[in-house]
Design a protein around this motif. Structure first.
Motif, PDB file in Angstrom:
ATOM      1  N   LEU A 294      -1.339  -0.648  -8.406  1.00  0.00           N
ATOM      2  CA  LEU A 294      -0.322  -0.311  -9.400  1.00  0.00           C
ATOM      3  C   LEU A 294       0.266  -1.588  -9.968  1.00  0.00           C
ATOM      4  O   LEU A 294       0.518  -2.552  -9.247  1.00  0.00           O
ATOM      5  N   GLU A 295       0.500  -1.585 -11.286  1.00  0.00           N
ATOM      6  CA  GLU A 295       1.075  -2.734 -11.974  1.00  0.00           C
ATOM      7  C   GLU A 295       2.337  -2.285 -12.680  1.00  0.00           C
ATOM      8  O   GLU A 295       2.309  -1.364 -13.491  1.00  0.00           O
ATOM      9  N   MET A 296       3.455  -2.925 -12.370  1.00  0.00           N
ATOM     10  CA  MET A 296       4.754  -2.536 -12.915  1.00  0.00           C
ATOM     11  C   MET A 296       5.144  -3.480 -14.051  1.00  0.00           C
ATOM     12  O   MET A 296       5.143  -4.695 -13.880  1.00  0.00           O
TER      13      MET A 296
ATOM     14  N   LEU B 288       1.307   7.001   0.011  1.00  0.00           N
ATOM     15  CA  LEU B 288       0.413   5.875   0.259  1.00  0.00           C
ATOM     16  C   LEU B 288      -0.501   5.683  -0.950  1.00  0.00           C
ATOM     17  O   LEU B 288      -0.947   6.651  -1.561  1.00  0.00           O
ATOM     18  N   ILE B 289      -0.793   4.430  -1.273  1.00  0.00           N
ATOM     19  CA  ILE B 289      -1.704   4.111  -2.375  1.00  0.00           C
ATOM     20  C   ILE B 289      -3.108   4.027  -1.780  1.00  0.00           C
ATOM     21  O   ILE B 289      -3.342   3.273  -0.833  1.00  0.00           O
TER      22      ILE B 289
ATOM     23  N   GLY C 157       0.790  -1.224   0.000  1.00  0.00           N
ATOM     24  CA  GLY C 157       0.000   0.000   0.000  1.00  0.00           C
ATOM     25  C   GLY C 157       0.822   1.273   0.000  1.00  0.00           C
ATOM     26  O   GLY C 157       0.318   2.343   0.338  1.00  0.00           O
ATOM     27  N   LYS C 158       2.086   1.180  -0.392  1.00  0.00           N
ATOM     28  CA  LYS C 158       2.970   2.344  -0.403  1.00  0.00           C
ATOM     29  C   LYS C 158       3.833   2.293  -1.660  1.00  0.00           C
ATOM     30  O   LYS C 158       4.271   1.219  -2.068  1.00  0.00           O
ATOM     31  N   ILE C 159       4.053   3.430  -2.274  1.00  0.00           N
ATOM     32  CA  ILE C 159       4.945   3.514  -3.433  1.00  0.00           C
ATOM     33  C   ILE C 159       6.084   4.454  -3.099  1.00  0.00           C
ATOM     34  O   ILE C 159       5.860   5.513  -2.502  1.00  0.00           O
TER      35      ILE C 159
END
Length: 179
Positions: A43-45, A36-37, A22-24
């Motif tokens: 998110l997809e990397m 924070l997300i 939950g964090k980027i």
């Protein structure tokens, strides 16, 4: 239909993105930013792109997708290139001085106005009437620039005060004698 939220974010060379519980966090040559997300989006990397995924077509999910995409894109740009905002001071005797971690403004008041510089920002005063706010966090750069501008907004009659670079001030005519 969210057009901004669907765009993939290009990750330039030298920038690392870490997605964790939950964090980027985005790390680049200029520094590191974390956020924070929000709930409801993920998110997809891929190799050199990052994509924001929403679970459904609910209004809140669409809004969160566009918001998170814009915030993460600003983080990536900030750690790779940085952001800057220019301010101009107009008026006789109006000026700014930088002393250590404070800026002192002379803005036509009976007293000097002092402002503390946040540690994440770099404020450059090339001339006493030109201020450049630089940093990696777009939100903080804009917030500090707006705070400096609010110290003495330019008046519409003589245009004395603080303005953003490139800002146009609508001038008003003063009182005219009736004769």
């Amino acid at each position: 239909m969210s057009r901004i939220g669907k765009k993939p974010i290009e990750i330039p060379d030298g920038v690392k993105v870490n997605i964790d519980q939950g964090k980027i966090s985005v790390t680049g040559p200029k520094g590191t930013l974390e956020r924070l997300i929000p709930q409801g989006v993920s998110l997809e990397m891929n190799e050199a792109t990052l994509k924001v995924i929403r679970p459904d077509d609910a209004r809140r999910s669409r809004a969160q997708q566009g918001l998170l995409r814009a915030l993460v894109a600003n983080m990536v740009t900030g750690v790779s290139k940085g952001f800057e905002r220019g301010l101009l001071i107009n008026g006789v005797g109006y000026r700014a001085e930088k002393t250590g971690s404070k800026i002192t403004f002379h803005l036509g008041f009976s007293h000097k106005v002092e402002m503390e510089i946040p540690s994440q920002l770099d404020i450059v005063i090339a001339k006493p009437t030109e201020i450049m706010v630089k940093g990696i966090d777009r939100e903080l750069v804009g917030q500090v620039a707006a705070k400096i501008r609010s110290l003495r907004k330019a008046d519409p009659y003589k245009a004395k005060g603080i303005t953003y670079q490139g800002e146009k001030i609508l001038r008003k005519a003063g009182k005219k004698a009736i004769g």
